[in-house]
Scaffold this active site. Structure first.
Site, short mmCIF file in Angstrom:
data_model
loop_
_atom_site.label_atom_id
_atom_site.label_comp_id
_atom_site.label_asym_id
_atom_site.label_seq_id
_atom_site.Cartn_x
_atom_site.Cartn_y
_atom_site.Cartn_z
CG HIS A 109 -2.07 0.83 1.21
ND1 HIS A 109 -2.15 1.98 2.25
CD2 HIS A 109 -3.19 1.07 0.43
CE1 HIS A 109 -3.38 2.36 1.82
NE2 HIS A 109 -3.92 2.21 0.96
CE LYS A 111 -1.07 4.83 -1.61
NZ LYS A 111 -1.74 4.25 -0.49
CG ASP A 116 19.39 11.14 -10.16
OD1 ASP A 116 19.28 10.02 -10.67
OD2 ASP A 116 19.20 12.20 -10.45
CG HIS A 295 -6.83 8.47 -0.23
ND1 HIS A 295 -5.35 8.34 -0.49
CD2 HIS A 295 -7.45 7.06 -0.48
CE1 HIS A 295 -5.15 6.98 -0.80
NE2 HIS A 295 -6.51 6.45 -0.70
CE LYS A 297 -3.35 6.43 2.92
NZ LYS A 297 -5.25 6.34 2.93
CG ASP A 302 2.14 17.79 22.56
OD1 ASP A 302 0.94 17.99 22.97
OD2 ASP A 302 2.78 17.02 23.29
#
Length: 386
Positions: A109, A111, A116, A295, A297, A302
């Site tokens: 899952h 991404k 380089d 979508h 996450k 603090d």
């Protein structure tokens, strides 16, 4: 148990949704000179994905070594095979992660993109159009999908590259002895360099050496919270420890605000709703985001702890799938992300205990049944979910 190791002197830039993310990603691909590692869960067939594909092909044609890893389930068999045909024809190295569930239920899952070994991108943004639903029939969304990623430059890129390279290697045909040696090599912790801004860590979850690393990072941060916890997640169905950590923080006076995406999967909404009475009774603020598909996450604790990544706060992300988050210890970055979450909260609808009391017994029982079914399923596919 692996701990979160922070590396100093990084430049981590927050990228909100595809309108900001993809221009930065495409520019980095076009600037690459030697190597590109690219991982995605969903690789769609739309104009956005086409732009990424064209940029990767251009890079390969100018001599850059390009490796693309797409999750077979998230991308879909038909599109995954089409990508294989197109990429192989132009010397782009391409692999599918876990086709036909040959290596169990886990999905990649993550991404991630690394160019380089100088710049990396990590987050929750798939290779698809912000304005269309993730899955068939890809209907238009009421507003662009709300999501985040980060661009990383500095010493942390080396660790991101190391993980991406290992994932690429594992996805191929690897002899058992080489696979064991790779496992041993990846157990080595990165060196903690210095104690100056911007400190950041790359935290992954897998089913061998990092089974609970992302959850542990969340629990430690929430457990130490003194002022506030701002969290946004599309799906909320974590285990008991995670839910109790939020409740305990709220009980000791921390302002805990949990923003949850709703309206995508009815079953998931019902499972999340089953937790509302416990959370609200403890003092957790719950906001449902209905403006468009949430979508993101992300979380801020603090004034100096923040995380952006691919891991949802549910059983699949925390106990089954392979995930990747960046954790940042920096007041300026945390403040920037907090303002974005607060803007989302302002667009959401707050849930109150009175709202729950007005629900009929049929719906309340439905929520509990959804949770019990979800819990049973997760107990079957995930070790450690409770």
């Amino acid at each position: 148990m692996r701990t979160v190791t922070y590396v100093a002197n990084n430049d981590v830039t927050l990228l909100e949704s595809g309108s900001t993310y993809f221009p930065a990603l495409l520019a980095a691909i076009d600037a690459a000179r030697h190597e590109i590692l690219y991982e995605t869960y969903i690789y769609a067939e739309d104009d956005t994905a086409r732009a990424v594909t064209d940029a990767l092909i251009r890079a390969a044609q100018r001599g850059v070594k390009v490796r693309v890893l797409a999750d077979w389930f998230g991308t879909g068999n038909r599109v995954a095979l089409r990508l294989k045909e197109e990429f192989c024809a132009v010397c782009v190295h391409y692999r599918m992660f876990n086709p036909w569930f040959k290596r169990g239920a886990a999905r990649s899952h993550r991404k991630i993109a690394v160019m380089d070994r100088e710049v990396a991108f990590v987050g929750g943004i798939n290779t698809n159009d912000d304005n269309l639903h993730d899955y068939e029939p890809h209907a238009p969304l009421p507003a662009p999908r709300w999501d985040f990623a980060v661009r990383v430059q500095g010493p942390l890129v080396a660790e991101i590259h190391r993980e991406a390279q290992a994932q690429w290697t594992r996805a191929g045909h690897l002899p058992l002895v080489r696979r064991i040696n790779l496992f041993r090599e990846m157990r080595k912790q990165p060196a903690a360099l210095g104690d100056h801004p911007m400190r950041a860590a790359f935290v992954v979850r897998d089913n061998l050496r990092n089974r609970r690393t992302i959850q542990r990072a969340y629990l430690q941060a929430i457990g130490r919270a003194r002022k506030r916890v701002l969290m946004a997640t599309p799906y909320f169905a974590p285990g008991r420890k995670f839910r109790e950590a939020l409740c305990q923080a709220a009980r000791r006076g921390v302002d805990v605000c949990l923003m949850i995406g709703v309206g995508e999967f009815r079953m998931q909404d019902a499972v999340a709703s089953s937790f509302y009475p416990q959370l609200l009774a403890a003092g957790v603020r719950i906001v449902e985001y209905r403006k468009t598909q949430l979508h993101a996450k992300v979380c801020v604790v603090d004034d100096n702890w923040a995380t952006v990544g691919s891991s949802n706060c549910d059983g699949l992300s925390l106990f089954v799938n392979q995930e990747a988050n960046v954790v940042v210890r920096d007041a300026q970055f945390a403040g920037t992300l907090a303002r974005q979450i607060e803007r989302g909260v302002a667009d959401g609808v707050q849930v109150c205990l009175d709202d729950l009391r007005q629900l009929g017994w049929v719906r309340r029982c439905g929520h509990e049944m959804a949770y019990l079914l979800y819990k049973l399923t997760m107990r079957v596919v995930a070790i450690g979910y409770a």
